[in-house]
Design an enzyme around this catalytic site. Structure first.
Site, PDB file in Angstrom:
ATOM      1  N   ASP A 144       0.653  -1.187   0.075  1.00  9.16           N
ATOM      2  CA  ASP A 144       0.003  -0.051  -0.011  1.00  9.16           C
ATOM      3  C   ASP A 144       0.968   1.172  -0.112  1.00  9.16           C
ATOM      4  OD1 ASP A 144      -2.126   1.976   0.099  1.00  9.16           O
ATOM      5  OD2 ASP A 144      -3.236   0.597   1.710  1.00  9.16           O
TER       6      ASP A 144
HETATM    7  C1  BGC Z   1      -4.949   3.226   0.054  1.00 10.92           C
HETATM    8  C2  BGC Z   1      -5.079   2.337  -0.914  1.00 10.92           C
HETATM    9  C3  BGC Z   1      -4.857   3.174  -2.344  1.00 10.92           C
HETATM   10  C4  BGC Z   1      -3.573   3.993  -2.340  1.00 10.92           C
HETATM   11  C5  BGC Z   1      -3.150   4.658  -3.390  1.00 10.92           C
HETATM   12  C6  BGC Z   1      -3.991   4.136   0.119  1.00 10.92           C
HETATM   13  O1  BGC Z   1      -3.967   5.187   0.980  1.00 10.92           O
HETATM   14  O2  BGC Z   1      -5.130   2.372   1.276  1.00 10.92           O
HETATM   15  O3  BGC Z   1      -6.308   1.808  -1.159  1.00 10.92           O
HETATM   16  O4  BGC Z   1      -4.822   2.227  -3.464  1.00 10.92           O
HETATM   17  O5  BGC Z   1      -3.381   4.698  -1.243  1.00 10.92           O
HETATM   18  O6  BGC Z   1      -4.038   5.857  -3.686  1.00 10.92           O
END
Ligand code: BGC
Length: 840
Positions: free
Chosen positions: A233
């Site tokens: 993530d």
């Molecule tokens: C989220 C993800 C997302 C990523 C990119 C993170 O904060 O948990 O679901 O894909 O950011 O935006």
């Protein structure tokens, strides 16, 4: 569903050779992003950069910008509420087409964490509270996306089921619960959907943060045979050695991160084996081959030019997309109450319909956070009903009635004009340190974002100027939202001049919980006023984002309520649209309460008292308390319904389409009755003390009745469930085919979701009181009898044995029930699982 074929031996041999041809630095370089949304290329290996984009309710692409809009799907909970895998697969194909249009190779979706507590901030972004339903709908989503040649990502692995302290929380969950609940949807997405990526979550599980967790190696890569890429993530990777030795493959975002030179050194020192790096690169090249980013490798699915949803692998034309999104929003709408045939509304008996409530005139089509896209357009309930009713000669009236949230709404092109050109919209200027204009352009809205890569270099100040046109007399709210220094001047008055800080310390706080300030300006209807905001982004922030917003004058709360009641009284029917917003239900924080914000409960009571034909439409992503639910004739849940929300709502209310949805999650009557509620860690730990008893399983164990049970939803016809048949015995490890015969007793063609549940009276292992075992969708004409074929997979009879670390089946008797919801199981039969002779 047939998972896509595994890569062939020739390709694997070629990938091995490419890996062998790269030195350590070049290999490690590939394992951290090149930017916020791209991977590195490697010309020597014939590898081009790949683009990753957020989802799951649309494909945002690399920019969040009103000039690059996206098809906005109903929120994932609404998709699961359809219980319709083939519809979700078609939506996946639409997403693949959208991804191609946006030059994205990887969609960071779907989110298959479970709806453990209704307070969970990303509840709307998750599919359901049940592992079987989430697994099947999620696998269909993956299959649809990947059939279009675009990679899907099962996220967030694992137990990222709430948002409080999400970056640091250590979820304490026992092995059996992990396997039977939280890992289960991921297993289905990998094994049945064939997902090409899995995203490692921010949180920890049982002491290890997920980017370093042993769960990446096993069960994911080992037992389940996942051959794709584990991506972190965003900013979740905190170590070099531990994460590299664990089975994480790709660190995002880039270009900076804890791998790079540190990882090269760790390999040189023998702290991380080079074979681990090779395996990661191999996986990345395999992904590249699948999406067509590796020269000479045939992508897994041909990329067609202009496909139609009905023809596999093809993107739809805009009108086809609109039709599909409209059908999906209707198919996911759940009619939870309908007294005396209040719905559908017969348009020919109507002269005037009052459409009331804070969510009537604004399309609350999506939840907040990284899921957000700039929709192509968004049809509000008021617009949808006006479009449907006006041609029939029915007048539509409107009143706000109550406010939801105190926030200002982003300025739109309809409200403002560019002071330079007079065209609709706002004027955006980027200025350097000396005030020189680096760029000047017209933009359609006051909502402006420059993703994780930040603003163009050298831009020190963002200036937004607009001529705001007042449409009513009174005090207009004007405000700014963001992190950094803001100076807002309107009509010569300085309304804001200060530093705004984020309201939490979440990793994405600048976008998820920004600061907000504003002031009021008295204006007369028709008056125009110059508004300018100067914003100096915080140079330390990873992204630059700001909103210039406006709030139309409103009557004092009591008068708004009186006015709405009067408008309702003057109409033949009243539709009250209440709910939440993307600022209440969002990534980054959990909800503080399930109560409807503002005076919405009072609004519903006042309207229902004024007009006996009152339909309440609940426009939220997750459950809210509906304390008046037994005092109104009809209640329809339309979720965050995507850009076709208003049109779909009109279709359903007027009976052009049946509300097809069934609850994918339990709606409790009162927050204090919800058996699993807590999302706040204690001492950094969040204990899943309820074990396997989550959602309806927890309600069943507590012996408590919710307001609306899991699986519940009414259509416009009635059914009689006539018979369930299943083989009396099933060998251990085999699927069971159950058949449920039912008859459409009403006067309309109808669609029904036939649900099968299992339970077991005496068992040597701990089990839920009842659990979903299978489901099937059927359709029948009035008077017609149909048979639903419900497949109960062998897994439904299994439990996770902690002692043996494997799935086991306890032979003996299970009760198989079939019906319309977990609380309305109308038919039952008995199935005995028998040990096969081959079982060791
Ligand atoms: C989220 C993800 C997302 C990523 C990119 C993170 O904060 O948990 O679901 O894909 O950011 O935006």
């Amino acid at each position: 569903m047939t998972p896509p074929p595994a890569p062939g031996a020739a390709l694997e041999a070629r990938i091995d050779a490419l890996v062998a041809g790269l030195d350590l630095e070049r290999k490690v370089r590939l394992l951290t992003g090149a930017s916020a949304w791209t991977t590195h290329d490697e010309p020597a290996a014939g590898l081009r950069a790949m683009v990753l984009s957020d989802g799951p309710a649309g494909v945002r692409g690399q920019v969040e910008d009103d000039r690059s809009t996206s098809a906005n799907l109903p929120c994932p909970t609404a998709l699961a509420a359809t219980w319709d895998e083939s519809l979700v697969e078609r939506l996946g194909r639409l997403l693949a087409a959208e991804a191609r249009r946006k030059h994205a190779d990887v969609l960071l979706a779907p989110t298959v964490n479970l709806q453990r507590t209704p307070l969970g901030g990303r509840h709307f972004e998750c599919l359901s509270e049940d592992p079987l339903l989430s697994g099947r709908i999620g696998a269909a989503y993956v299959a649809g996306v990947q059939a279009g040649g675009v990679a899907a990502t099962a996220k967030h692995y694992v137990a990222n089921d709430s948002e409080t302290d999400r970056f640091t929380v250590d979820v304490r969950v026992d092995e059996c619960t992990l396997r039977e609940l939280y890992l289960a949807p991921f297993e289905r997405l990998v094994q049945d959907g064939g997902a090409w990526l899995v995203m490692a979550a921010y949180n920890g599980v049982n002491g290890a943060t997920m980017t370093e967790s042993p769960l990446l190696a096993d069960p994911l890569k080992g037992e389940w045979g996942f051959d794709g890429v584990v991506v972190s993530d965003w900013s979740a990777t905190r170590s070099t050695e531990a994460s590299a030795r664990a089975a994480l493959d790709l660190v995002m975002p880039g270009p900076h991160g804890p791998w790079g030179g540190e990882l090269v050194a760790a390999v040189r020192d023998g702290r991380v084996p080079e074979a681990a790096v090779d395996d990661k690169v191999r996986r990345l090249l395999r992904l590249a081959a699948r999406v067509g980013a590796l020269e000479g490798a045939d992508p897994a699915a041909a990329a067609p030019d202009r496909p139609v949803p009905s023809a596999p692998g093809t993107p739809p034309a805009p009108e086809e997309a609109a039709g599909l999104l409209r059908a999906a929003a209707a198919a996911g709408s759940v009619l939870v109450r309908n007294q005396a045939g209040t719905l559908p509304l017969a348009a020919d008996g109507l002269r005037r319909v009052a459409v009331l409530g804070p969510n009537a005139a604004v399309a609350r089509a999506q939840g907040g956070g990284s899921v957000r896209v700039t929709p192509d357009y968004a049809v509000s309930p008021l617009d949808g009903l006006r479009t449907a009713l006006t041609p029939l000669g029915v007048e539509v009236t409107h009143a706000l009635g109550a406010r939801v949230g105190a926030g200002v709404e982003p300025l739109t092109a309809a409200q403002a004009s560019d002071p330079d050109t007079g065209e609709p919209g706002v004027r955006l200027r980027l200025l350097d340190e000396r005030g020189e204009v680096l760029r000047s352009e017209r933009r359609a809205s006051g909502r402006l974002r420059w993703s994780w890569d930040g603003l163009p270099r050298r831009a020190a100040t963002v200036e937004v100027a607009a001529r705001l046109r007042a449409t009513a007399d009174g005090a207009h709210g004007l405000g700014v939202v963001g992190v950094g220094h803001f100076r807002l001047v309107a009509g010569g008055a300085v309304l804001v001049d200060e530093d705004l800080l984020p309201e939490s310390d979440d990793v994405g706080a600048a976008s998820l919980t920004p600061g907000r300030r504003g002031g009021r300006l008295p204006l007369r209807a028709g008056e125009e006023v110059e508004v300018t905001v100067r914003y100096r982004p915080d140079p330390a922030a990873p992204a630059a984002r700001m909103t210039l917003g406006v709030q139309a004058p409103a009557l004092p709360d009591d008068q708004e309520l009186d006015h709405a009641a009067a408008v309702a009284r003057d109409a033949d029917a009243a539709v009250v649209v209440i709910g939440t917003t993307d600022e209440i239900e969002s990534e980054g924080f959990d909800r503080a309460s399930l109560a409807l914000p503002g005076r919405q409960d009072e609004l519903v009571r006042r309207v229902a008292a004024a007009n006996p034909r009152t339909v309440v439409v609940v426009n939220s992503g997750g459950p809210v308390e509906l304390p008046w639910r037994d005092q109104v004739p009809a209640i329809l849940l339309c979720w965050f319904g995507g850009q076709e929300l208003g049109n779909a709502l009109a279709d359903v209310l007027l009976g052009r389409v049946e509300p097809g949805g069934r609850l994918p999650t339990t709606w409790g009557a009162r927050e204090r009755d919800v058996p699993v509620l807590e999302a706040r860690p204690v001492g950094g730990r969040l204990r899943y003390g309820e074990g396997i008893h989550v959602g309806y399983r927890a309600w069943a164990r507590a012996g408590a009745a919710p307001a609306y049970p899991f699986g519940h939803g009414l259509g416009y016809t009635t059914w009689s469930y006539e018979q369930v048949t299943a083989p009396a015995t099933v060998p251990v490890g085999e699927d069971l085919g159950a058949r449920v015969r039912l008859r459409n007793r009403g006067r309309r063609t109808g669609r029904e979701v036939v649900q099968a549940y299992l339970s077991r009276r005496s068992s040597a292992v701990e089990r839920p009181a009842v659990w979903l075992a299978g489901f099937a969708v059927v359709q029948a004409e009035p008077g017609e009898t149909v048979t639903a074929e419900v497949r109960v997979a062998a897994r439904a009879f299994q439990h996770w044995s902690v002692a043996a670390h494997r799935w086991e089946t306890e032979p003996g008797g299970f009760e198989l029930t079939a019906g319309r919801s977990v609380a309305d199981r109308l038919l039952a039969t008995h199935v005995t699982v028998v040990a096969s002779q081959l079982q060791g």
